[in-house]
Design a protein around this motif. Structure first.
Motif, PDB file in Angstrom:
ATOM      1  N   MET A 161     -84.043  44.570  -1.796  1.00 30.28           N
ATOM      2  CA  MET A 161     -84.456  45.840  -2.289  1.00 30.28           C
ATOM      3  C   MET A 161     -84.427  45.078  -4.196  1.00 30.28           C
ATOM      4  O   MET A 161     -82.817  44.202  -4.413  1.00 30.28           O
ATOM      5  N   MET A 201     -91.704  50.261  -9.322  1.00 28.67           N
ATOM      6  CA  MET A 201     -91.243  52.139  -9.732  1.00 28.67           C
ATOM      7  C   MET A 201     -92.485  52.741 -10.433  1.00 28.67           C
ATOM      8  O   MET A 201     -93.591  52.004 -10.456  1.00 28.67           O
ATOM      9  N   ILE A 218     -91.511  55.444  -5.814  1.00 25.03           N
ATOM     10  CA  ILE A 218     -92.146  56.281  -7.092  1.00 25.03           C
ATOM     11  C   ILE A 218     -91.499  57.568  -6.858  1.00 25.03           C
ATOM     12  O   ILE A 218     -91.435  58.209  -6.591  1.00 25.03           O
TER      13      ILE A 218
END
Ligand SMILES: *Cc1c(COP(=O)(O)O)cnc(C)c1O
Length: 224
Positions: A161, A201, A218
């Motif tokens: 990530m 995002m 998101i």
């Protein structure tokens, strides 16, 4: 109605980017619910959204308990303080996305072992070169992934990530994601368990998908 419309339009936009990248690519949307309460989550659930992300253990606890009868997938996406490990593990999150240091990995491993529990995690990499951001330096990510895989059998690493630089310069964001993708590809050539590339995002998911993200997190675009 607003949340349902936001989700519908977001999913359409993700789909356009996905098809530009590859029609064989699958992308999971994690709706980051950290800004909202359980009523808004329920609205998004009724519009078909199942995966949610929270960045505070206390919030995850409260919201997941209130919504415990719904089949939701909870992702913990924030920095985890060691004194919150027990609490997080008690909530059995679907995925912990921000494993950001060897020290945290070893504390997690100890606790998981004594609980006879395992936890799916993503290694967080710091692709932005900002020292204030968390995560493993790009140069050490491969080695750290190996170290954790070797020494923490109860931590099930599933991928990586990253959070890109907060910048209006798309070239800089693109470079963060490209470097992260490069590490993902190198890891995937070594470990079969590497599946998830979580990046993107509200402001930068298109650039993330163009770089191969298969999970986007998101918030504001869903709950605005
Ligand atoms: C808040 C947050 C997001 C979502 O940010 P938005 O800009 O609201 O889409 C994604 N990832 C992490 C780690 C976050 O903390």
């Amino acid at each position: 109605m607003q949340i349902r419309d936001n989700l519908g339009s977001l999913i359409e936009r993700i789909e356009i980017e996905r098809l530009k990248y590859s029609s064989h690519h699958i992308i999971k949307l994690v709706a980051v619910s950290k800004y909202v309460g359980t009523e808004q989550i329920l609205t998004a659930y009724n519009a078909g959204q199942r995966a949610y992300g929270e960045n505070k253990v206390q919030d995850l606890k409260e919201k997941s308990q209130i919504l415990q009868n719904l089949p939701l997938e909870w992702h913990f996406i924030g920095h985890l303080q060691e004194n919150k490990i027990n609490q997080l593990l008690g909530l059995k999150p679907f995925l912990f996305q921000a494993l950001d240091s060897l020290k945290l990995a070893s504390a997690l491993q100890k606790r998981l072992e004594s609980n006879r529990q395992t936890l799916d995690c993503l290694l967080e990499v710091n692709s932005s070169l900002e020292s204030t951001k968390g995560g493993f330096a790009l140069e050490s990510a491969l080695q750290s992934y190996k170290d954790i895989s070797d020494s923490c059998p109860n931590i099930k690493l599933k991928g990586i990530m990253t959070i890109a630089t907060n910048s209006s310069d798309t070239k800089i964001i693109d470079s963060c994601f490209r470097k992260t993708r490069d590490i993902f590809d190198r890891l995937r050539s070594v470990y079969e368990s590497v599946e998830i590339l979580s990046m993107g995002m509200s402001g930068d998911y298109k650039i993330a998908i163009a770089n191969g993200a298969n999970m986007v997190r998101i918030g504001s675009e869903v709950f605005k």
